[in-house]
Scaffold this motif. Structure first.
Motif, PDB file in Angstrom:
ATOM      1  N   GLU A   1      17.647  -8.153  -6.658  1.00 43.59           N
ATOM      2  CA  GLU A   1      16.992  -7.839  -5.386  1.00 43.59           C
ATOM      3  C   GLU A   1      16.368  -9.083  -4.752  1.00 43.59           C
ATOM      4  O   GLU A   1      16.513  -9.317  -3.542  1.00 43.59           O
TER       5      GLU A   1
ATOM      6  N   ARG B   1      10.641  -5.735  -1.457  1.00 43.02           N
ATOM      7  CA  ARG B   1      11.852  -5.105  -1.949  1.00 43.02           C
ATOM      8  C   ARG B   1      12.972  -5.261  -0.911  1.00 43.02           C
ATOM      9  O   ARG B   1      12.696  -5.537   0.258  1.00 43.02           O
TER      10      ARG B   1
ATOM     11  N   LEU C   1      12.987  15.184  -1.136  1.00 43.58           N
ATOM     12  CA  LEU C   1      12.201  13.955  -0.970  1.00 43.58           C
ATOM     13  C   LEU C   1      11.466  13.943   0.371  1.00 43.58           C
ATOM     14  O   LEU C   1      10.346  13.439   0.466  1.00 43.58           O
TER      15      LEU C   1
ATOM     16  N   TRP D   1      13.995  -2.975   6.571  1.00 40.25           N
ATOM     17  CA  TRP D   1      13.031  -2.422   7.533  1.00 40.25           C
ATOM     18  C   TRP D   1      12.406  -3.518   8.389  1.00 40.25           C
ATOM     19  O   TRP D   1      12.338  -3.415   9.624  1.00 40.25           O
TER      20      TRP D   1
ATOM     21  N   PRO E   1      14.898  -2.948   0.439  1.00 44.35           N
ATOM     22  CA  PRO E   1      14.719  -1.995   1.558  1.00 44.35           C
ATOM     23  C   PRO E   1      13.579  -2.398   2.502  1.00 44.35           C
ATOM     24  O   PRO E   1      13.662  -2.144   3.703  1.00 44.35           O
ATOM     25  N   ASP E   2      12.532  -3.028   1.974  1.00 43.73           N
ATOM     26  CA  ASP E   2      11.464  -3.557   2.849  1.00 43.73           C
ATOM     27  C   ASP E   2      12.056  -4.571   3.827  1.00 43.73           C
ATOM     28  O   ASP E   2      11.683  -4.630   5.007  1.00 43.73           O
TER      29      ASP E   2
ATOM     30  N   GLY F   1       2.137   2.153   9.626  1.00 39.41           N
ATOM     31  CA  GLY F   1       3.344   1.435  10.056  1.00 39.41           C
ATOM     32  C   GLY F   1       3.574   0.162   9.290  1.00 39.41           C
ATOM     33  O   GLY F   1       4.709  -0.177   8.984  1.00 39.41           O
TER      34      GLY F   1
ATOM     35  N   GLU G   1      15.101   3.982   1.151  1.00 36.71           N
ATOM     36  CA  GLU G   1      15.970   3.609   0.031  1.00 36.71           C
ATOM     37  C   GLU G   1      16.749   4.813  -0.490  1.00 36.71           C
ATOM     38  O   GLU G   1      17.959   4.727  -0.744  1.00 36.71           O
ATOM     39  N   ALA G   2      16.066   5.938  -0.618  1.00 35.89           N
ATOM     40  CA  ALA G   2      16.735   7.145  -1.118  1.00 35.89           C
ATOM     41  C   ALA G   2      17.871   7.565  -0.202  1.00 35.89           C
ATOM     42  O   ALA G   2      18.922   8.043  -0.659  1.00 35.89           O
TER      43      ALA G   2
ATOM     44  N   ALA H   1       1.875  13.166   3.589  1.00 34.42           N
ATOM     45  CA  ALA H   1       1.573  12.658   4.938  1.00 34.42           C
ATOM     46  C   ALA H   1       2.246  11.324   5.234  1.00 34.42           C
ATOM     47  O   ALA H   1       1.786  10.552   6.069  1.00 34.42           O
ATOM     48  N   VAL H   2       3.353  11.048   4.549  1.00 32.31           N
ATOM     49  CA  VAL H   2       4.122   9.837   4.855  1.00 32.31           C
ATOM     50  C   VAL H   2       4.938  10.056   6.126  1.00 32.31           C
ATOM     51  O   VAL H   2       5.114   9.147   6.932  1.00 32.31           O
TER      52      VAL H   2
ATOM     53  N   ARG I   1       2.552  -1.913   5.775  1.00 34.46           N
ATOM     54  CA  ARG I   1       2.031  -1.563   4.460  1.00 34.46           C
ATOM     55  C   ARG I   1       0.725  -2.276   4.189  1.00 34.46           C
ATOM     56  O   ARG I   1       0.423  -3.281   4.789  1.00 34.46           O
TER      57      ARG I   1
ATOM     58  N   THR J   1       0.852  -1.183   0.000  1.00 29.41           N
ATOM     59  CA  THR J   1       0.000   0.000   0.000  1.00 29.41           C
ATOM     60  C   THR J   1       0.885   1.229   0.000  1.00 29.41           C
ATOM     61  O   THR J   1       2.034   1.174   0.400  1.00 29.41           O
ATOM     62  N   ASP J   2       0.350   2.341  -0.436  1.00 31.00           N
ATOM     63  CA  ASP J   2       1.129   3.574  -0.402  1.00 31.00           C
ATOM     64  C   ASP J   2       0.871   4.386   0.858  1.00 31.00           C
ATOM     65  O   ASP J   2       1.437   5.459   1.034  1.00 31.00           O
ATOM     66  N   SER J   3       0.023   3.867   1.705  1.00 34.82           N
ATOM     67  CA  SER J   3      -0.324   4.641   2.903  1.00 34.82           C
ATOM     68  C   SER J   3       0.878   4.801   3.798  1.00 34.82           C
ATOM     69  O   SER J   3       1.874   4.103   3.665  1.00 34.82           O
ATOM     70  N   ALA J   4       0.781   5.708   4.718  1.00 31.95           N
ATOM     71  CA  ALA J   4       1.881   5.987   5.627  1.00 31.95           C
ATOM     72  C   ALA J   4       1.807   5.118   6.878  1.00 31.95           C
ATOM     73  O   ALA J   4       2.578   5.309   7.797  1.00 31.95           O
TER      74      ALA J   4
ATOM     75  N   LEU K   1       6.572  -4.717   8.141  1.00 35.43           N
ATOM     76  CA  LEU K   1       6.895  -4.232   6.796  1.00 35.43           C
ATOM     77  C   LEU K   1       6.517  -2.755   6.682  1.00 35.43           C
ATOM     78  O   LEU K   1       5.527  -2.322   7.271  1.00 35.43           O
ATOM     79  N   PRO K   2       7.293  -1.994   5.918  1.00 34.99           N
ATOM     80  CA  PRO K   2       6.960  -0.576   5.722  1.00 34.99           C
ATOM     81  C   PRO K   2       5.940  -0.424   4.600  1.00 34.99           C
ATOM     82  O   PRO K   2       5.699  -1.344   3.817  1.00 34.99           O
ATOM     83  N   SER K   3       5.326   0.747   4.534  1.00 34.61           N
ATOM     84  CA  SER K   3       4.544   1.089   3.344  1.00 34.61           C
ATOM     85  C   SER K   3       5.526   1.344   2.199  1.00 34.61           C
ATOM     86  O   SER K   3       6.726   1.549   2.419  1.00 34.61           O
ATOM     87  N   ARG K   4       5.041   1.349   0.980  1.00 29.64           N
ATOM     88  CA  ARG K   4       5.901   1.607  -0.168  1.00 29.64           C
ATOM     89  C   ARG K   4       6.572   2.970  -0.057  1.00 29.64           C
ATOM     90  O   ARG K   4       7.763   3.129  -0.352  1.00 29.64           O
ATOM     91  N   ALA K   5       5.825   3.955   0.411  1.00 34.90           N
ATOM     92  CA  ALA K   5       6.378   5.305   0.514  1.00 34.90           C
ATOM     93  C   ALA K   5       7.483   5.374   1.571  1.00 34.90           C
ATOM     94  O   ALA K   5       8.514   6.025   1.375  1.00 34.90           O
ATOM     95  N   GLN K   6       7.273   4.700   2.686  1.00 34.81           N
ATOM     96  CA  GLN K   6       8.320   4.655   3.720  1.00 34.81           C
ATOM     97  C   GLN K   6       9.574   3.963   3.188  1.00 34.81           C
ATOM     98  O   GLN K   6      10.701   4.432   3.389  1.00 34.81           O
TER      99      GLN K   6
END
Lengths: 286, 286, 286, 286
Positions: free
Chosen positions: C67, D44, D174, D50, D46-47, A284, D67-68, D182-183, A286, A279-282, D57-62
């Motif tokens: 990956e 991924r 970023l 995390w 980076p997931d 904790g 990763e950046a 709101a990430v 996903r 998910t793209d949500s923020a 697991l993190p959200s995709r945005a996190q």
């Protein structure tokens, strides 16, 4: 860069690696000014350790006291992380130098730093008491100061395994002998004993000086800086690390972990679960 | 697991860490059977190294020959990667034990393994020649065999910096003295000399024995296994590593790289370019 | 030295650190020619690993296959020496970088080198079979050659703990998908399967490909050199090493050895004995 | 020992290695509860980092923001001790994992700890300011407090080589984007900016945020503990360490020190002198 000549840059590059320890030229090596060919066969290995660390050669009596302090630190068995790591390392394929590296690395603040910390405590008590002050009072104040700062143990005193550390008494006897012969002042032995007395007064039970406490006495008596207390212990324990690595290597065992696989570790994490859709949500997760 | 009792599992767990080196019980430590309190003050540090690695105490003459071989290996200056790494490490914040770890780790095949390789060469020549064989002939055959296998240098002979290694002659004299006193057999000194003669015959110039070649002679004369040759060198060089780490630490410098920033390294990669748009193709670049 | 000018010496010093990876100037950093500000936010972390190691950016499909191979190597629990060492290290006072150092160091030939060795085996079979040769025949010959040379296990196949390694099938499915999409050739998957068939023919039982065998397939399909197989595994396992070091650090435990002190190790050395008087004789014991 | 049953001892031994990270059984591996075969190809890298460090697991945005932050830390050239050590290490014979160990070890307080120290500074300012407090005032107070305690630099700000660090702006952009989505809260970006403003007020010149300062912002925004800031940097820099070790290894150079032998280091110790005769006196030199 434009403001310097090439010669200056070369001089800077040489100065980058400035040292007063060793001078090497083709066919010629001098350590602290002594030609290597005069040192070989004429100085003892503990002399060489002293010369490298201090810049001058020790007297025979100083060298022998240092040597005595290096002997008992070599090993304390495979329950010590440093020794266990060395043994595990060779079963992973490392040569002995690599096993020594992984093991010496863990002689850090907690495992190998007690001697250094104890030397710092002695120095603190020495400075607080001054030449004529009451050592037990100064030791008591220092211990309470550290305790109030949240430090739970007094480095160099007590042992979680040995009720009485069998290495302390024989080393203490050597210090007394060296003091009688005016090789050392005895100031630091007195401070060490004062800590023991102060600790008993505070804890209401006898907490005897351990190997770190007595080697700290010796290294202070001989004039070493605290961080070299850690370094000297590392040199000593390196012998045990090498010996255990070598013994383990001869076993031929491969990939030895901390215990046989038949004894399971305890898993205390979440039960089996499915990977959730992304998910793209923020949130904790996903 | 179900086929074993709990007691058997505990026995297995204990056996996992089997050692013949040290026995530790509350208030009691014995190294190779000797109570630690009897060792302290009664044995020399080189004796302790020998005892830990070999299981028995050496004679005084053996111990002194080992000691002599440990003296010159302590340092060869900051051009040696091991020493440079130790100095750089403390400027990154590491305590001396950490600097020793990063540095001892690089005493590997190429930097610290020459002594071991030279011992293996001597053993190979010894076995090939047999008790009565011609050592120069055996040495010549061994050197050519290694050369044909692609090895470019003969470990223990020649030095890229010293035309004559100043450490060799004084150590060789000690071996001769030990041989005269029947402390060692002299077999390995003879093999070392045979390699020197064989090399000169092959290379048509004198390529003298270096520090690795002569310490390999001594360690073989004293009965050490080749990998312990590497280990003993690591113990010796550890002293120099500690001394340089400590000297550097006192400078207070932070994050010291291999040379001043004013001397730029050479970049030989691609010129500036833009990051290409991503693609799903299988091409080497996206 | 006299034959060079100062400028030449500076050029030599710069060339000493020649690299095609990164170019750094005040206010400017370029990796393989790409300005760092264009890479940030535009490339994935696996892209960056690929770019650093290979010199060019991968396609998205290549990057995702790399990956996927990095994901399962992160951890195999505290029975693995690398993980146990990391956990023990922090209890000795090391920060996480120091724990990572001691642990990554043991990902050597036996513990972390199986992937590299498996890639070398695949390359050997590829070269022996040639473009049109029988892979199973070439694999059988290679396995027997190694067995005759004294190697007891085939790297990448079989697992002392998992009857079937749960990581192999999902990775194999990703290789098949990449082959179907012409991202990879499938040559190395075929060689991996051929080894499995050959092994079964030799051992008369199924010895399935393990995590090292399938990641070796992937790294070969993606064109990595064998030693980078070891390096990529080290990058992957570093994640688990860090996670375990951190988890252990939060426990606050001090000086954790391989097992509780209540479980004694087994001492198999000599019984208690007295230190003998010193002698100058050449005998093995003094 | 006598007071426990064998079963209790085994349970203790298992509990000794308690972990919530991974559960491994024959044919079965679960990370934080997720079966490994479901993670492979679905998460991924980076997931995975995390998940291992945080438990979920993190959200995709996190994950993309993490990763950046990992991308630019991979390398800063061979003037960095970590990179130089890796390159020197392989020329001593170490495989890439060993080179990584010696190099990662030096990512200690001074070389790799700035991010962690910067995160601790941000946390200190956050706590001092409280939800509604003036961040610049809190930052100014914190900076002055540290300065008065003898700390010379503010971690994460200024760079001895880059007037403006080219990695800061793109990462800051970023963070702003993630805040807009709101990430992340943006609290830590505001604190980072407040430190920059406070520093300029104190130093009377602009001292811009560097790579450590902006990655500290990101790691705080994502909820990582400070010591993991150091750990994440170590994971990132490991990539550069591996790449440089590999590039150097391909050069085939042997025993590369910090600079060519033709550029001499500077010796500043005593001039040549004779080894004095031994004495038993307590004097500093024998």
């Amino acid at each position: 860069m434009p403001t310097k000549t090439a010669d200056q840059l070369i001089a800077d590059c040489g100065a980058w690696w400035d040292t007063a320890i060793i001078d090497v030229h083709p066919g010629e090596i001098a350590i602290r000014g002594y030609p290597i060919e005069e040192l070989i066969g004429n100085v003892r290995f503990p002399d060489m350790i002293w010369l490298m660390l201090r810049g001058e050669l020790p007297s025979r009596a100083q060298s022998e006291l240092l040597e005595a302090a290096l002997v008992p630190g070599v090993d304390h068995g495979p329950h010590a992380p440093s020794i266990a790591i060395a043994r595990m390392a060779v079963t992973c394929g490392l040569p002995v130098n690599g096993a020594m590296a992984s093991a010496i690395n863990v002689l850090d603040d907690v495992h190998g730093g007690a001697g250094q910390q104890c030397m710092e405590l002695y120095l603190e008590i020495d400075a607080a008491a001054g030449p004529a002050g009451d050592l037990v009072a100064a030791a008591t104040a220092a211990i309470l100061r550290h305790r109030n700062a949240g430090e739970k143990i007094v480095p160099g005193f007590g042992h979680r395994f040995h009720p009485v550390d069998p290495r302390t008494a024989p080393l203490f006897a050597l210090v007394a002998r060296a003091q009688a012969a005016a090789v050392v002042s005895g100031r630091w032995a007195a401070i060490g004993r004062a800590v023991e007395v102060a600790l008993e007064g505070i804890a209401k039970r006898h907490i005897p000086m351990n190997i770190d406490g007595i080697t700290a006495v010796i290294f202070c008596e001989l004039g070493f800086e605290p961080e070299l207390g850690r370094g000297l212990f590392a040199l000593s324990r390196s012998v045990g690390i090498l010996a255990h690595a070598w013994e383990q290597k001869q076993s031929g065992r491969r990939i030895m972990g901390p215990m046989p696989r038949e004894i399971p570790y305890r898993y205390s994490g979440p039960a089996r679960r499915a990977v959730p859709p992304e998910t793209d949500s923020a949130a904790g997760t996903r």
